[in-house]
Design a protein around this motif. Structure first.
Motif, PDB file in Angstrom:
ATOM      1  N   LYS A 199      72.373  11.767  18.939  1.00 50.20           N
ATOM      2  CA  LYS A 199      73.069  12.839  19.655  1.00 50.20           C
ATOM      3  C   LYS A 199      74.382  13.202  18.952  1.00 50.20           C
ATOM      4  CE  LYS A 199      73.533  12.841  24.068  1.00 50.20           C
ATOM      5  NZ  LYS A 199      73.853  12.393  25.453  1.00 50.20           N
ATOM      6  N   LYS A 200      75.071  12.201  18.425  1.00 49.03           N
ATOM      7  CA  LYS A 200      76.387  12.431  17.816  1.00 49.03           C
ATOM      8  C   LYS A 200      76.315  12.883  16.364  1.00 49.03           C
ATOM      9  CE  LYS A 200      78.663   9.059  20.829  1.00 49.03           C
ATOM     10  NZ  LYS A 200      79.441   7.794  20.925  1.00 49.03           N
ATOM     11  N   LEU A 201      75.280  12.426  15.647  1.00 49.48           N
ATOM     12  CA  LEU A 201      75.251  12.634  14.193  1.00 49.48           C
ATOM     13  C   LEU A 201      74.071  13.463  13.709  1.00 49.48           C
ATOM     14  CD1 LEU A 201      76.251   9.001  13.171  1.00 49.48           C
ATOM     15  CD2 LEU A 201      77.738  11.016  13.207  1.00 49.48           C
ATOM     16  N   GLY A 202      73.199  13.853  14.636  1.00 46.23           N
ATOM     17  CA  GLY A 202      72.051  14.653  14.253  1.00 46.23           C
ATOM     18  C   GLY A 202      70.745  13.906  14.436  1.00 46.23           C
ATOM     19  N   ALA A 203      69.759  14.618  14.959  1.00 37.84           N
ATOM     20  CA  ALA A 203      68.490  13.978  15.295  1.00 37.84           C
ATOM     21  C   ALA A 203      67.730  13.479  14.076  1.00 37.84           C
ATOM     22  CB  ALA A 203      67.619  14.955  16.091  1.00 37.84           C
ATOM     23  N   ASP A 204      68.008  14.073  12.910  1.00 35.77           N
ATOM     24  CA  ASP A 204      67.236  13.728  11.716  1.00 35.77           C
ATOM     25  C   ASP A 204      67.847  12.606  10.885  1.00 35.77           C
ATOM     26  OD1 ASP A 204      65.428  15.740  12.342  1.00 35.77           O
ATOM     27  OD2 ASP A 204      66.538  17.252  11.197  1.00 35.77           O
ATOM     28  N   LEU A 205      69.041  12.139  11.259  1.00 31.55           N
ATOM     29  CA  LEU A 205      69.700  11.142  10.422  1.00 31.55           C
ATOM     30  C   LEU A 205      68.951   9.813  10.407  1.00 31.55           C
ATOM     31  CD1 LEU A 205      72.179  10.340   8.704  1.00 31.55           C
ATOM     32  CD2 LEU A 205      73.227   9.490  10.816  1.00 31.55           C
ATOM     33  N   ILE A 206      68.565   9.339  11.570  1.00 29.85           N
ATOM     34  CA  ILE A 206      67.901   8.039  11.685  1.00 29.85           C
ATOM     35  C   ILE A 206      66.412   8.267  11.904  1.00 29.85           C
ATOM     36  CG2 ILE A 206      67.752   5.859  12.954  1.00 29.85           C
ATOM     37  CD1 ILE A 206      70.673   6.258  13.763  1.00 29.85           C
ATOM     38  N   LYS A 207      65.618   7.800  10.987  1.00 26.44           N
ATOM     39  CA  LYS A 207      64.166   7.924  11.093  1.00 26.44           C
ATOM     40  C   LYS A 207      63.594   6.643  11.689  1.00 26.44           C
ATOM     41  CE  LYS A 207      64.186  10.708   6.882  1.00 26.44           C
ATOM     42  NZ  LYS A 207      64.138  11.996   7.590  1.00 26.44           N
ATOM     43  N   SER A 208      62.500   6.777  12.412  1.00 30.19           N
ATOM     44  CA  SER A 208      61.889   5.588  13.009  1.00 30.19           C
ATOM     45  C   SER A 208      60.380   5.662  12.892  1.00 30.19           C
ATOM     46  CB  SER A 208      62.293   5.446  14.477  1.00 30.19           C
ATOM     47  OG  SER A 208      61.863   6.558  15.236  1.00 30.19           O
ATOM     48  N   ILE A 209      59.777   4.500  12.768  1.00 30.02           N
ATOM     49  CA  ILE A 209      58.323   4.351  12.846  1.00 30.02           C
ATOM     50  C   ILE A 209      58.052   3.268  13.868  1.00 30.02           C
ATOM     51  CG2 ILE A 209      56.237   3.625  11.662  1.00 30.02           C
ATOM     52  CD1 ILE A 209      57.247   4.825   9.137  1.00 30.02           C
ATOM     53  N   ARG A 210      57.305   3.643  14.890  1.00 31.95           N
ATOM     54  CA  ARG A 210      57.020   2.684  15.959  1.00 31.95           C
ATOM     55  C   ARG A 210      56.383   1.424  15.400  1.00 31.95           C
ATOM     56  NH1 ARG A 210      56.835   3.284  21.320  1.00 31.95           N
ATOM     57  NH2 ARG A 210      57.009   5.558  21.112  1.00 31.95           N
ATOM     58  N   GLY A 211      56.926   0.294  15.781  1.00 29.81           N
ATOM     59  CA  GLY A 211      56.394  -0.985  15.341  1.00 29.81           C
ATOM     60  C   GLY A 211      56.917  -1.433  13.984  1.00 29.81           C
ATOM     61  N   VAL A 212      57.687  -0.555  13.284  1.00 30.60           N
ATOM     62  CA  VAL A 212      58.245  -0.923  11.983  1.00 30.60           C
ATOM     63  C   VAL A 212      59.752  -1.075  12.082  1.00 30.60           C
ATOM     64  CG1 VAL A 212      58.527  -0.248   9.566  1.00 30.60           C
ATOM     65  CG2 VAL A 212      56.372   0.188  10.749  1.00 30.60           C
ATOM     66  N   GLY A 213      60.455   0.017  12.416  1.00 28.84           N
ATOM     67  CA  GLY A 213      61.900  -0.084  12.555  1.00 28.84           C
ATOM     68  C   GLY A 213      62.570   1.255  12.324  1.00 28.84           C
ATOM     69  N   TYR A 214      63.813   1.187  11.854  1.00 21.79           N
ATOM     70  CA  TYR A 214      64.636   2.383  11.665  1.00 21.79           C
ATOM     71  C   TYR A 214      65.145   2.443  10.232  1.00 21.79           C
ATOM     72  CZ  TYR A 214      64.746   2.221  16.778  1.00 21.79           C
ATOM     73  OH  TYR A 214      64.403   2.173  18.109  1.00 21.79           O
ATOM     74  N   MET A 215      65.448   3.691   9.782  1.00 20.41           N
ATOM     75  CA  MET A 215      65.902   3.862   8.409  1.00 20.41           C
ATOM     76  C   MET A 215      66.763   5.112   8.309  1.00 20.41           C
ATOM     77  SD  MET A 215      63.666   4.315   4.882  1.00 20.41           S
ATOM     78  CE  MET A 215      62.865   5.822   5.445  1.00 20.41           C
ATOM     79  N   ILE A 216      67.786   5.031   7.432  1.00 24.11           N
ATOM     80  CA  ILE A 216      68.560   6.204   7.044  1.00 24.11           C
ATOM     81  C   ILE A 216      68.338   6.418   5.558  1.00 24.11           C
ATOM     82  CG2 ILE A 216      70.901   7.043   6.595  1.00 24.11           C
ATOM     83  CD1 ILE A 216      71.780   5.824   9.197  1.00 24.11           C
ATOM     84  N   GLU A 217      68.053   7.679   5.196  1.00 20.46           N
ATOM     85  CA  GLU A 217      67.865   8.038   3.795  1.00 20.46           C
ATOM     86  C   GLU A 217      69.024   8.901   3.335  1.00 20.46           C
ATOM     87  OE1 GLU A 217      63.296   8.408   2.692  1.00 20.46           O
ATOM     88  OE2 GLU A 217      63.886   9.848   4.230  1.00 20.46           O
ATOM     89  N   ARG A 218      69.429   8.718   2.082  1.00 25.75           N
ATOM     90  CA  ARG A 218      70.490   9.571   1.521  1.00 25.75           C
ATOM     91  C   ARG A 218      70.008  11.012   1.440  1.00 25.75           C
ATOM     92  NH1 ARG A 218      74.881   7.088  -0.537  1.00 25.75           N
ATOM     93  NH2 ARG A 218      74.749   4.891  -1.050  1.00 25.75           N
TER      94      ARG A 218
END
Length: 218
Positions: A199-218
């Protein structure tokens, strides 16, 4: 980011633990060298802070034990003012830095950040991903140059993901890196924190895959 602290002095150990937690580290605080050695052999830490004079096994003994097994975790030794021989021995055995008691907490935190940066191959203090910047020393977050207010939990998680940019971080890894055994993690804490960051930094900043985890890409 998890730090091992091995210090048998209750007042100093308590102060260090609080200071480290305030600056976004999860802390395992142990009181003797043998326990510290076992922890380093069985778990992964971003860095270790070892008092030299410890019960059961000295800080240098712990250092020798892990270096003998090829563990290159950054190690900072805490030494007494007149312990010149011990400081030399510690550096020769593979310590990365040392602080002489009494020391300034801000200096210790700065030196610790430098050790971790070197291990990760980073030279800059500021961590940047897309238009988001994180300053671990001041705990300030900027988006497109504008400051964004974050809670402590939000800052801790954001910093962890940005430090590991391009790699998925599992929920278990997040819990291990940011929380210690004394702080229970509620079942939806991480999901709520990610939601708030989006909500604060943009919906696309943090990517997620259910059952795997979270990731930020440059």
């Amino acid at each position: 980011m998890r730090i091992l602290l091995v210090e048998d002095d209750h007042i100093l150990g308590s102060s260090l633990k609080k200071a480290l937690e305030k600056h976004a580290y999860g802390v395992d605080w142990l009181r003797d060298g043998q326990s510290g050695l076992l922890a380093l052999e069985s778990s992964h830490f971003a860095a270790a802070i070892l008092d030299i004079n410890l019960p059961q096994l000295s800080g240098i003994g712990v250092l020798k034990g892990i270096r003998h097994k090829g563990d290159r975790v950054p190690v900072m030794l805490l030494t007494a003012l007149d312990a010149v021989r011990q400081k030399v021995e510690g550096l020769d055995e593979g310590a990365d830095d040392y602080m002489v008691k009494p020391f300034d907490l801000d200096e210790l935190l700065a030196r610790l950040r430098a050790l971790i940066r070197r291990r990760e191959g980073r030279t800059e203090t500021i961590i940047r991903c897309a238009d988001v910047e994180v300053d671990p020393s001041s705990m300030i977050v900027l988006k497109a140059g504008a400051r964004v207010h974050t809670t402590a939990k939000e800052f801790h998680l954001l910093r962890l993901l940005m430090e590991r940019n391009g790699r998925y971080v599992t929920k278990n890894d997040i819990e291990y890196a940011l929380y210690d055994a004394d702080n229970a993690v509620e079942s939806n804490t991480i999901e709520v924190t990610v939601y708030n960051l989006r909500k604060k930094l943009g919906a696309d900043l943090i990517k997620s895959i259910r059952g795997v985890g979270y990731m930020i890409e440059r």
